[in-house]
Enzyme design. Structure first.
Site, PDB file in Angstrom:
ATOM      1  N   GLU A  96      62.741  -3.555 -10.414  1.00  0.00           N
ATOM      2  CA  GLU A  96      61.997  -2.364 -10.827  1.00  0.00           C
ATOM      3  C   GLU A  96      62.446  -1.174  -9.984  1.00  0.00           C
ATOM      4  O   GLU A  96      62.378  -0.026 -10.412  1.00  0.00           O
ATOM      5  CB  GLU A  96      60.487  -2.582 -10.623  1.00  0.00           C
ATOM      6  CG  GLU A  96      59.677  -1.400 -11.091  1.00  0.00           C
ATOM      7  CD  GLU A  96      58.231  -1.417 -10.646  1.00  0.00           C
ATOM      8  OE1 GLU A  96      57.886  -0.651  -9.734  1.00  0.00           O
ATOM      9  OE2 GLU A  96      57.457  -2.195 -11.225  1.00  0.00           O
ATOM     10  N   ARG A 139      57.431   0.597 -17.478  1.00  0.00           N
ATOM     11  CA  ARG A 139      58.195   1.038 -16.300  1.00  0.00           C
ATOM     12  C   ARG A 139      59.558   1.623 -16.661  1.00  0.00           C
ATOM     13  O   ARG A 139      60.502   1.510 -15.871  1.00  0.00           O
ATOM     14  CB  ARG A 139      58.409  -0.116 -15.306  1.00  0.00           C
ATOM     15  CG  ARG A 139      57.165  -0.704 -14.727  1.00  0.00           C
ATOM     16  CD  ARG A 139      56.377   0.271 -13.851  1.00  0.00           C
ATOM     17  NE  ARG A 139      55.202  -0.390 -13.331  1.00  0.00           N
ATOM     18  CZ  ARG A 139      54.043  -0.421 -13.985  1.00  0.00           C
ATOM     19  NH1 ARG A 139      53.904   0.199 -15.155  1.00  0.00           N
ATOM     20  NH2 ARG A 139      53.006  -1.045 -13.469  1.00  0.00           N
ATOM     21  N   CYS A 142      56.426  -2.742  -5.900  1.00  0.00           N
ATOM     22  CA  CYS A 142      56.894  -3.981  -6.524  1.00  0.00           C
ATOM     23  C   CYS A 142      58.404  -3.925  -6.697  1.00  0.00           C
ATOM     24  O   CYS A 142      58.940  -2.935  -7.202  1.00  0.00           O
ATOM     25  CB  CYS A 142      56.213  -4.183  -7.883  1.00  0.00           C
ATOM     26  SG  CYS A 142      54.535  -4.782  -7.726  1.00  0.00           S
TER      27      CYS A 142
HETATM   28  N1  EPU Z   1      49.490 -13.137  -7.961  1.00  0.00           N
HETATM   29  C1  EPU Z   1      49.684 -14.261  -7.209  1.00  0.00           C
HETATM   30  N2  EPU Z   1      50.409 -14.125  -6.057  1.00  0.00           N
HETATM   31  C2  EPU Z   1      50.943 -12.940  -5.636  1.00  0.00           C
HETATM   32  C3  EPU Z   1      50.745 -11.813  -6.436  1.00  0.00           C
HETATM   33  C4  EPU Z   1      50.018 -11.934  -7.611  1.00  0.00           C
HETATM   34  O1  EPU Z   1      49.244 -15.341  -7.539  1.00  0.00           O
HETATM   35  O2  EPU Z   1      51.592 -12.926  -4.578  1.00  0.00           O
HETATM   36  C5  EPU Z   1      48.662 -13.278  -9.193  1.00  0.00           C
HETATM   37  C6  EPU Z   1      47.351 -12.514  -9.032  1.00  0.00           C
HETATM   38  O3  EPU Z   1      46.386 -13.309  -8.408  1.00  0.00           O
HETATM   39  C7  EPU Z   1      47.012 -12.199 -10.477  1.00  0.00           C
HETATM   40  C8  EPU Z   1      48.363 -12.006 -11.128  1.00  0.00           C
HETATM   41  O4  EPU Z   1      49.317 -12.640 -10.277  1.00  0.00           O
HETATM   42  O5  EPU Z   1      46.379 -13.285 -11.076  1.00  0.00           O
HETATM   43  C9  EPU Z   1      48.712 -10.538 -11.328  1.00  0.00           C
HETATM   44  O6  EPU Z   1      48.715  -9.896 -10.059  1.00  0.00           O
HETATM   45  P1  EPU Z   1      48.354  -8.340  -9.883  1.00  0.00           P
HETATM   46  O7  EPU Z   1      47.038  -8.046 -10.492  1.00  0.00           O
HETATM   47  O8  EPU Z   1      48.578  -7.992  -8.449  1.00  0.00           O
HETATM   48  O9  EPU Z   1      49.390  -7.593 -10.801  1.00  0.00           O
HETATM   49  P2  EPU Z   1      50.963  -7.623 -10.839  1.00  0.00           P
HETATM   50  O10 EPU Z   1      51.350  -7.926 -12.230  1.00  0.00           O
HETATM   51  O11 EPU Z   1      51.550  -8.465  -9.767  1.00  0.00           O
HETATM   52  C10 EPU Z   1      51.151  -5.111 -11.515  1.00  0.00           C
HETATM   53  C11 EPU Z   1      52.085  -3.976 -11.174  1.00  0.00           C
HETATM   54  C12 EPU Z   1      51.657  -3.267  -9.908  1.00  0.00           C
HETATM   55  C13 EPU Z   1      50.221  -2.791 -10.057  1.00  0.00           C
HETATM   56  C14 EPU Z   1      49.337  -4.029 -10.330  1.00  0.00           C
HETATM   57  C15 EPU Z   1      47.854  -3.714 -10.493  1.00  0.00           C
HETATM   58  C16 EPU Z   1      54.370  -4.445 -11.859  1.00  0.00           C
HETATM   59  C17 EPU Z   1      55.682  -4.996 -11.467  1.00  0.00           C
HETATM   60  N3  EPU Z   1      53.414  -4.500 -10.939  1.00  0.00           N
HETATM   61  O12 EPU Z   1      51.319  -6.092 -10.494  1.00  0.00           O
HETATM   62  O13 EPU Z   1      52.501  -2.127  -9.772  1.00  0.00           O
HETATM   63  O14 EPU Z   1      49.784  -2.120  -8.894  1.00  0.00           O
HETATM   64  O15 EPU Z   1      49.808  -4.645 -11.569  1.00  0.00           O
HETATM   65  O16 EPU Z   1      47.623  -3.072 -11.698  1.00  0.00           O
HETATM   66  O17 EPU Z   1      54.207  -3.969 -12.982  1.00  0.00           O
HETATM   67  C18 EPU Z   1      54.544  -1.304  -8.898  1.00  0.00           C
HETATM   68  O18 EPU Z   1      54.849  -1.075 -10.070  1.00  0.00           O
HETATM   69  O19 EPU Z   1      55.297  -0.995  -7.929  1.00  0.00           O
HETATM   70  C19 EPU Z   1      53.278  -1.972  -8.648  1.00  0.00           C
HETATM   71  C20 EPU Z   1      52.940  -2.362  -7.440  1.00  0.00           C
END
Ligand code: EPU
Length: 292
Positions: free
Chosen positions: A277, A158, A207
């Site tokens: 972010e 990012r 995010c």
């Molecule tokens: N999770 C929770 N509770 C929540 C959110 C997530 O328990 O409220 C758990 C999920 O169940 C999963 C883990 O956390 O086990 C990871 O969650 P997720 O797959 O949604 O990925 P993330 O790391 O929260 C990242 C990116 C997103 C992108 C998703 C999917 C960042 C900050 N976020 O989210 O990007 O869409 O992966 O690939 O890097 C963005 O950059 O604006 C963004 C939304």
């Protein structure tokens, strides 16, 4: 003049910009650059406004909105694609699928413009935009147009090495050959996963915090029991805790108060410091009180 930035951000927050200019050619940006130099004022470049918090106090400078013309052009030459900075990322993903160019599927569902996505190295767990990038055409603060190769751009999670004052005008990508139907199906699958796990269509700026190494900020905020936590009309989403939703007339002060509350709880619980972010313009009050 005095354009409300609320209308230009997906979060629907922001005071007025002293100057707001739509530009559709590189020459027009150079004119704005000359103006900012003469007036000794700051310039802010607006992409899709989807990853942006603007202060309620507004922006004391010139907001440049790349709009139309060369900034909206997209050309395909086999698997090589050139896209203007103002092209919606969603159009690039869609068109690549249609033309049988694979690789862009992980970017499905990410809002915003190509320029903004390149600047912040937008992506998902399945891949970042820098993985597809060959070079970027940049207008530098002194008015020079330069093509920088991907290797010169210091991409990491990012982030990139672009600096304030650099203006991305165009990006060149290289995908790989694929079958349009297979690509479309994969895009559809990834899009579905996103709609199932994120508050798509609600007023947010994506995010809010970067993921700390090896973990998910959303998971941590959720574990702290903060889903539904509210300051004024800004609320931690109950779908994905790293998204903050503007329930109506939310403002930047409430947004930053909620960010601080969330970051403090995560620090107290996990001894991890969350970094925003999102981009912040104007005096949002985050840096001031955090710099200790
Ligand atoms: N999770 C929770 N509770 C929540 C959110 C997530 O328990 O409220 C758990 C999920 O169940 C999963 C883990 O956390 O086990 C990871 O969650 P997720 O797959 O949604 O990925 P993330 O790391 O929260 C990242 C990116 C997103 C992108 C998703 C999917 C960042 C900050 N976020 O989210 O990007 O869409 O992966 O690939 O890097 C963005 O950059 O604006 C963004 C939304």
């Amino acid at each position: 003049m005095n354009e409300s930035m609320r209308n230009h951000t997906s979060l629907g927050i922001g005071g007025r910009a002293l100057y707001f200019v739509d530009v559709s050619t590189e020459e027009q940006i150079c004119d704005v650059l000359n103006f900012t130099r003469e007036e000794k004022t700051d310039m802010y470049v607006l992409g899709g406004g989807t990853n942006l918090l603007v202060s309620d106090k507004g922006v004391d400078g010139v907001v440049v909105h790349l709009d139309g013309g060369v900034f909206r052009e997209m050309t395909f030459d086999g698997v090589n694609i050139t896209a203007g900075a103002a092209c919606p990322l969603s159009s690039l993903v869609k068109r690549a699928a249609k033309e049988g160019v694979a690789g862009f599927e992980p970017l499905a569902g990410i809002p915003g413009s190509v320029g903004g996505a390149v600047w912040g190295n937008a992506g998902t767990v399945h891949g970042d935009i820098s993985g597809l990038l060959e070079s970027v055409r940049v207008l530098e603060p002194d008015g020079t147009l330069r093509t920088r190769s991907k290797d010169e751009l210091g991409f990491s999670y990012r982030s990139s090495s672009f600096e304030n004052g650099d203006i991305i005008v165009q990006a060149c990508f290289r995908g790989s050959e694929g079958d349009p139907e297979t690509i479309e199906y994969r895009t559809f699958e990834l899009m579905n996963m996103k709609t199932g796990s994120q508050p798509v269509g609600q007023r947010s700026c994506g995010c809010v915090f970067k993921n700390p190494q090896g973990d998910s900020a959303g998971r941590m905020i959720d574990q702290c029991g903060l889903k539904g936590e509210k300051v004024g009309q800004i609320e931690v989403s109950d779908v994905h805790a790293n998204f903050f939703i503007n329930r109506g007339k939310g403002n930047s002060q409430d947004m930053v108060s909620l960010m601080k509350r969330v970051a403090d709880r995560v620090r107290d619980t996990f001894s991890v410091t969350l970094e925003p972010e999102i981009q912040m313009w104007g005096d949002c009050g985050w840096e001031v009180s955090r710099a200790q």
